[in-house]
Write a protein that holds these residues in place. Structure first.
Motif, PDB file in Angstrom:
ATOM      1  N   ASP A  75       0.828  -1.204   0.000  1.00 57.76           N
ATOM      2  CA  ASP A  75       0.000   0.000   0.000  1.00 57.76           C
ATOM      3  C   ASP A  75       0.868   1.262   0.000  1.00 57.76           C
ATOM      4  O   ASP A  75       0.339   2.379  -0.077  1.00 57.76           O
ATOM      5  N   THR A  76       2.174   1.093   0.092  1.00 52.44           N
ATOM      6  CA  THR A  76       3.090   2.230   0.072  1.00 52.44           C
ATOM      7  C   THR A  76       2.958   2.978  -1.248  1.00 52.44           C
ATOM      8  O   THR A  76       3.135   2.396  -2.324  1.00 52.44           O
ATOM      9  N   ALA A  77       2.623   4.265  -1.162  1.00 51.44           N
ATOM     10  CA  ALA A  77       2.349   5.050  -2.356  1.00 51.44           C
ATOM     11  C   ALA A  77       2.126   6.497  -1.955  1.00 51.44           C
ATOM     12  O   ALA A  77       2.000   6.813  -0.769  1.00 51.44           O
ATOM     13  N   VAL A  78       2.046   7.348  -2.972  1.00 51.64           N
ATOM     14  CA  VAL A  78       1.549   8.708  -2.763  1.00 51.64           C
ATOM     15  C   VAL A  78       0.051   8.671  -3.048  1.00 51.64           C
ATOM     16  O   VAL A  78      -0.373   8.181  -4.100  1.00 51.64           O
ATOM     17  N   TYR A  79      -0.727   9.170  -2.107  1.00 49.58           N
ATOM     18  CA  TYR A  79      -2.178   9.153  -2.221  1.00 49.58           C
ATOM     19  C   TYR A  79      -2.668  10.554  -2.580  1.00 49.58           C
ATOM     20  O   TYR A  79      -2.274  11.539  -1.948  1.00 49.58           O
ATOM     21  N   TYR A  80      -3.531  10.607  -3.593  1.00 54.88           N
ATOM     22  CA  TYR A  80      -4.034  11.868  -4.112  1.00 54.88           C
ATOM     23  C   TYR A  80      -5.557  11.955  -3.969  1.00 54.88           C
ATOM     24  O   TYR A  80      -6.261  10.967  -4.207  1.00 54.88           O
ATOM     25  N   CYS A  81      -6.008  13.137  -3.663  1.00 55.87           N
ATOM     26  CA  CYS A  81      -7.430  13.433  -3.651  1.00 55.87           C
ATOM     27  C   CYS A  81      -7.795  14.052  -5.000  1.00 55.87           C
ATOM     28  O   CYS A  81      -7.003  14.825  -5.561  1.00 55.87           O
ATOM     29  N   ALA A  82      -8.968  13.694  -5.504  1.00 57.39           N
ATOM     30  CA  ALA A  82      -9.440  14.248  -6.767  1.00 57.39           C
ATOM     31  C   ALA A  82     -10.904  14.618  -6.632  1.00 57.39           C
ATOM     32  O   ALA A  82     -11.657  13.963  -5.906  1.00 57.39           O
ATOM     33  N   ALA A  83     -11.291  15.664  -7.375  1.00 58.73           N
ATOM     34  CA  ALA A  83     -12.683  16.113  -7.338  1.00 58.73           C
ATOM     35  C   ALA A  83     -13.134  16.482  -8.734  1.00 58.73           C
ATOM     36  O   ALA A  83     -12.418  17.191  -9.452  1.00 58.73           O
ATOM     37  N   ALA A  84     -14.303  15.987  -9.102  1.00 63.15           N
ATOM     38  CA  ALA A  84     -14.873  16.286 -10.417  1.00 63.15           C
ATOM     39  C   ALA A  84     -15.961  17.338 -10.260  1.00 63.15           C
ATOM     40  O   ALA A  84     -16.916  17.148  -9.498  1.00 63.15           O
ATOM     41  N   LEU A  85     -15.775  18.438 -10.985  1.00 59.36           N
ATOM     42  CA  LEU A  85     -16.748  19.519 -10.975  1.00 59.36           C
ATOM     43  C   LEU A  85     -17.061  19.840 -12.424  1.00 59.36           C
ATOM     44  O   LEU A  85     -16.223  20.401 -13.131  1.00 59.36           O
ATOM     45  N   GLY A  86     -18.243  19.419 -12.865  1.00 58.09           N
ATOM     46  CA  GLY A  86     -18.544  19.533 -14.284  1.00 58.09           C
ATOM     47  C   GLY A  86     -17.642  18.605 -15.062  1.00 58.09           C
ATOM     48  O   GLY A  86     -17.496  17.432 -14.714  1.00 58.09           O
ATOM     49  N   SER A  87     -16.970  19.101 -16.073  1.00 63.80           N
ATOM     50  CA  SER A  87     -16.072  18.277 -16.887  1.00 63.80           C
ATOM     51  C   SER A  87     -14.623  18.383 -16.423  1.00 63.80           C
ATOM     52  O   SER A  87     -13.751  17.695 -16.941  1.00 63.80           O
ATOM     53  N   ALA A  88     -14.377  19.224 -15.430  1.00 67.07           N
ATOM     54  CA  ALA A  88     -13.001  19.421 -14.958  1.00 67.07           C
ATOM     55  C   ALA A  88     -12.720  18.549 -13.744  1.00 67.07           C
ATOM     56  O   ALA A  88     -13.627  18.221 -12.974  1.00 67.07           O
ATOM     57  N   VAL A  89     -11.471  18.187 -13.603  1.00 67.38           N
ATOM     58  CA  VAL A  89     -11.034  17.394 -12.452  1.00 67.38           C
ATOM     59  C   VAL A  89      -9.900  18.140 -11.774  1.00 67.38           C
ATOM     60  O   VAL A  89      -8.933  18.555 -12.419  1.00 67.38           O
ATOM     61  N   ALA A  90     -10.028  18.301 -10.468  1.00 68.12           N
ATOM     62  CA  ALA A  90      -8.972  18.938  -9.684  1.00 68.12           C
ATOM     63  C   ALA A  90      -8.237  17.880  -8.878  1.00 68.12           C
ATOM     64  O   ALA A  90      -8.845  16.891  -8.444  1.00 68.12           O
ATOM     65  N   TRP A  91      -6.943  18.103  -8.665  1.00 67.56           N
ATOM     66  CA  TRP A  91      -6.105  17.166  -7.926  1.00 67.56           C
ATOM     67  C   TRP A  91      -5.412  17.889  -6.777  1.00 67.56           C
ATOM     68  O   TRP A  91      -5.043  19.061  -6.907  1.00 67.56           O
ATOM     69  N   GLY A  92      -5.219  17.152  -5.708  1.00 74.40           N
ATOM     70  CA  GLY A  92      -4.388  17.658  -4.633  1.00 74.40           C
ATOM     71  C   GLY A  92      -2.932  17.361  -4.932  1.00 74.40           C
ATOM     72  O   GLY A  92      -2.600  16.763  -5.954  1.00 74.40           O
ATOM     73  N   GLN A  93      -2.066  17.777  -4.000  1.00 75.63           N
ATOM     74  CA  GLN A  93      -0.625  17.616  -4.222  1.00 75.63           C
ATOM     75  C   GLN A  93      -0.122  16.252  -3.789  1.00 75.63           C
ATOM     76  O   GLN A  93       1.008  15.867  -4.105  1.00 75.63           O
ATOM     77  N   GLY A  94      -0.949  15.504  -3.067  1.00 75.43           N
ATOM     78  CA  GLY A  94      -0.578  14.160  -2.658  1.00 75.43           C
ATOM     79  C   GLY A  94      -0.017  14.102  -1.252  1.00 75.43           C
ATOM     80  O   GLY A  94       0.545  15.073  -0.747  1.00 75.43           O
ATOM     81  N   THR A  95      -0.189  12.956  -0.619  1.00 79.78           N
ATOM     82  CA  THR A  95       0.394  12.710   0.697  1.00 79.78           C
ATOM     83  C   THR A  95       1.007  11.323   0.685  1.00 79.78           C
ATOM     84  O   THR A  95       0.407  10.374   0.172  1.00 79.78           O
ATOM     85  N   GLN A  96       2.210  11.219   1.220  1.00 77.13           N
ATOM     86  CA  GLN A  96       2.953   9.964   1.171  1.00 77.13           C
ATOM     87  C   GLN A  96       2.501   9.019   2.285  1.00 77.13           C
ATOM     88  O   GLN A  96       2.399   9.419   3.449  1.00 77.13           O
ATOM     89  N   VAL A  97       2.261   7.782   1.907  1.00 78.91           N
ATOM     90  CA  VAL A  97       1.972   6.720   2.873  1.00 78.91           C
ATOM     91  C   VAL A  97       3.046   5.653   2.708  1.00 78.91           C
ATOM     92  O   VAL A  97       3.294   5.182   1.587  1.00 78.91           O
ATOM     93  N   ALA A  98       3.690   5.312   3.793  1.00 80.76           N
ATOM     94  CA  ALA A  98       4.726   4.282   3.770  1.00 80.76           C
ATOM     95  C   ALA A  98       4.373   3.219   4.809  1.00 80.76           C
ATOM     96  O   ALA A  98       4.135   3.547   5.976  1.00 80.76           O
ATOM     97  N   VAL A  99       4.336   1.977   4.371  1.00 84.18           N
ATOM     98  CA  VAL A  99       4.002   0.870   5.267  1.00 84.18           C
ATOM     99  C   VAL A  99       5.238  -0.030   5.352  1.00 84.18           C
ATOM    100  O   VAL A  99       5.625  -0.670   4.373  1.00 84.18           O
ATOM    101  N   SER A 100       5.835  -0.024   6.527  1.00 84.08           N
ATOM    102  CA  SER A 100       7.080  -0.765   6.695  1.00 84.08           C
ATOM    103  C   SER A 100       7.322  -1.071   8.149  1.00 84.08           C
ATOM    104  O   SER A 100       6.926  -0.301   9.034  1.00 84.08           O
ATOM    105  N   SER A 101       7.977  -2.184   8.394  1.00 81.82           N
ATOM    106  CA  SER A 101       8.335  -2.531   9.764  1.00 81.82           C
ATOM    107  C   SER A 101       9.748  -2.038  10.062  1.00 81.82           C
ATOM    108  O   SER A 101      10.245  -2.216  11.177  1.00 81.82           O
TER     109      SER A 101
END
Length: 115
Positions: free
Chosen positions: A89-115
């Protein structure tokens, strides 16, 4: 212009949990759909989960039973509760929003899963 700001990422051990939040500059209920995507190292961005204006949710197979997408009206956020996290699941996670025909993106947040 829509602005989306993600938070809540970090380092967690396998089996742990994280809650990601996406703060929007517009009322989240004005969007046709909001979603969380992720991008693993060296891979293309992929859908994790989405929720539309009718409250219908959709999850990727890997997220089913472990992740939950929700909207918080009071805080105007879209959240992703992630449980039983795995190293893949380690990845950069992004939020997205659709408003009409346009899509906006956030800058992302890093998630790291490790022992």
């Amino acid at each position: 212009q829509v602005q989306l700001v993600e938070s809540g990422g970090g380092l967690v051990q396998p089996g742990g949990s994280l809650r990601l939040s996406c703060q929007a500059s517009l009322n989240i209920f004005s969007f046709k759909k909001m979603a969380w995507y992720r991008q693993l190292p060296g891979k293309e961005r992929e859908l994790v989960a989405s929720v539309d204006a009718g409250r219908t949710t959709n999850y990727a197979d890997f997220a089913m039973g472990r992740f939950t997408i929700s909207r918080d009206r009071a805080k105007n956020t879209v959240n992703l509760q992630m449980n039983n996290l795995r190293p893949d699941d380690t990845a950069v996670y992004y939020c997205a929003a659709a408003l009409g025909s346009a899509v906006a993106w956030g800058q992302g947040t890093q998630v790291a899963v490790s022992s």
